[in-house]
Design an enzyme around this catalytic site. Structure first.
Site, PDB file in Angstrom:
ATOM      1  N   LYS A 100      39.708 -20.396  24.691  1.00 35.59           N
ATOM      2  CA  LYS A 100      39.247 -21.746  25.251  1.00 35.59           C
ATOM      3  C   LYS A 100      38.275 -22.127  24.274  1.00 35.59           C
ATOM      4  O   LYS A 100      37.071 -21.461  23.932  1.00 35.59           O
ATOM      5  CB  LYS A 100      38.289 -21.604  26.817  1.00 35.59           C
ATOM      6  N   GLY A 161      28.157 -28.864  33.333  1.00 36.59           N
ATOM      7  CA  GLY A 161      26.976 -28.448  34.177  1.00 36.59           C
ATOM      8  C   GLY A 161      26.355 -29.553  34.999  1.00 36.59           C
ATOM      9  O   GLY A 161      25.458 -29.455  35.904  1.00 36.59           O
ATOM     10  N   ALA A 187      34.966 -29.278  32.928  1.00 40.79           N
ATOM     11  CA  ALA A 187      33.615 -29.513  32.917  1.00 40.79           C
ATOM     12  C   ALA A 187      33.068 -30.801  33.569  1.00 40.79           C
ATOM     13  O   ALA A 187      33.648 -31.570  33.538  1.00 40.79           O
ATOM     14  CB  ALA A 187      32.876 -29.556  31.425  1.00 40.79           C
ATOM     15  N   GLY A 188      31.948 -30.480  34.129  1.00 40.50           N
ATOM     16  CA  GLY A 188      31.549 -31.678  34.804  1.00 40.50           C
ATOM     17  C   GLY A 188      31.726 -32.127  36.339  1.00 40.50           C
ATOM     18  O   GLY A 188      30.921 -32.953  36.828  1.00 40.50           O
ATOM     19  N   ASN A 209      32.674 -23.941  36.629  1.00 39.71           N
ATOM     20  CA  ASN A 209      31.967 -23.081  36.795  1.00 39.71           C
ATOM     21  C   ASN A 209      30.549 -23.320  37.714  1.00 39.71           C
ATOM     22  O   ASN A 209      30.273 -22.903  38.634  1.00 39.71           O
ATOM     23  CB  ASN A 209      31.458 -22.271  35.433  1.00 39.71           C
ATOM     24  N   THR A 210      29.554 -24.186  37.013  1.00 39.16           N
ATOM     25  CA  THR A 210      28.440 -24.671  37.610  1.00 39.16           C
ATOM     26  C   THR A 210      28.579 -25.160  39.309  1.00 39.16           C
ATOM     27  O   THR A 210      27.804 -24.768  40.005  1.00 39.16           O
ATOM     28  CB  THR A 210      27.692 -25.549  37.002  1.00 39.16           C
TER      29      THR A 210
END
Lengths: 259, 67
Positions: A100, A161, A187-188, A209-210
């Site tokens: 990635k 995040g 992301a996001g 992830n977050t």
């Protein structure tokens, strides 16, 4: 949806939800959250081994590379050179040729440096790596990355995040119409409905992830994300009704009393 | 002899090979990647690649991370 498999560069992915391994309390929580998410793709960072304290446990003692597809990232790299170096090391570490690719352009937003990303992607594709690049939600950039041989593109939904969700669904749609390769929103995203929206737009997978690791109950959120992806994908494949300004009755008009 | 290992000075046995260095550091070679003076050392070369005084060695592996 067993027949609805995602294939990238000949690799078959069981899950359309890809998860990171950062920000968890410990490896046990990481493992439990990933299991609850149903994901078979996990991202990892490439970092210096702790030389002084060898007693520390390793992530891969908990996340079995035979069971999961390990997707090393180049997170934290701010130049094409560093990203290339990190990706080549990841490939040499011997788990797979998947990477990635991230080249970060700015510390505050963690937005990608698209120019440097393209430069690094060209080198890494030539080196035989399977390059999955993190990019801004820019259809032109997505096309350039596809043209140089990336087998998928990973446009951001919002800053890493941030949990803001898909800030520009129209750009994501244009990317989907512009490139013929899989599109993975990366992301996001903040919650399960964000993930469902990405899938309803027609994206092939979502990486996060977050949103899981930072939730009050990461294990429960991991499960919610699993259903978000499944619901969104099914809705996309089912084909939603068009939006209309006025009502259309769903009960028959015949046989009304007093008619 | 002294080498620069992951950015820090480290005393290691003279003329140690990469394989010997990993053994010395109690690091399993399977899931790491090594750079010697910015060049990747292939796993097949660990036994025959000798580290010299003042060399810079990077030992990396997979850690927790998302983006």
């Amino acid at each position: 949806m067993n027949e609805d498999k995602l294939v990238i560069a000949g690799i078959e992915f069981k899950s359309r939800l890809w998860v990171g391994t950062g920000k968890y309390k410990d490896f046990t929580e990481t493992k439990r959250a990933i299991e609850a998410s149903g994901s078979d793709v996990v991202t990892v960072a490439v970092r210096r081994v702790n030389i002084t304290d060898r007693s520390k446990e390793n992530l891969l003692d908990y996340i079995d590379p035979k069971k999961y597809k390990i997707l090393p990232n180049t997170a934290g790299c701010y130049t094409a050179k560093d990203a290339i170096r990190t990706a080549m090391l990841a490939a040499e570490a011997g788990i797979s040729k998947l990477v990635k690719l991230e080249v970060i352009g700015d510390e505050k937003t963690l937005f990608p440096d698209n120019e440097a990303t393209l430069e690094a992607a060209k080198v890494l594709v030539k080196e035989g790596l399977i390059v999955l690049p993190y990019t801004s939600d820019d259809p032109i950039m997505a096309k350039k990355l596809a043209d140089i041989g990336c087998p998928a593109v990973m446009p951001l939904a919002a800053p890493i995040g941030s949990g803001l969700g898909i800030r520009n669904p129209f750009n994501i749609r244009i990317i989907l119409e512009t490139v013929k390769i899989p599109v993975v929103v990366d992301a996001g995203v903040g919650t399960a409905s964000d993930v469902a929206l990405a899938m309803e737009l027609g994206c092939d997978a979502v990486l996060l992830n977050t949103a899981i690791a930072g939730a009050k109950d990461p294990i429960a959120m991991a499960e919610a994300m699993k259903y978000g992806v499944l619901a969104g994908r099914l809705a996309y494949k089912a084909g939603r009704i068009p939006k209309k300004l006025y009502a259309t009755a769903s009960s028959p008009l015949d046989g009304l009393i007093g008619s | 002899m002294m080498i620069i290992l992951n950015g820090e000075n480290k005393q290691v046995p003279d003329n140690v090979t990469i394989g010997g260095l990993l053994e010395h550091l109690k690091i399993q070679p399977e899931r790491v990647a090594i750079e010697l003076n910015m060049e990747i050392v292939k796993k097949s070369m660990y036994a025959s690649t000798v580290v010299k005084n003042g060399d810079s060695v990077e030992v990396v592996s997979f850690m927790s991370g998302g983006n």
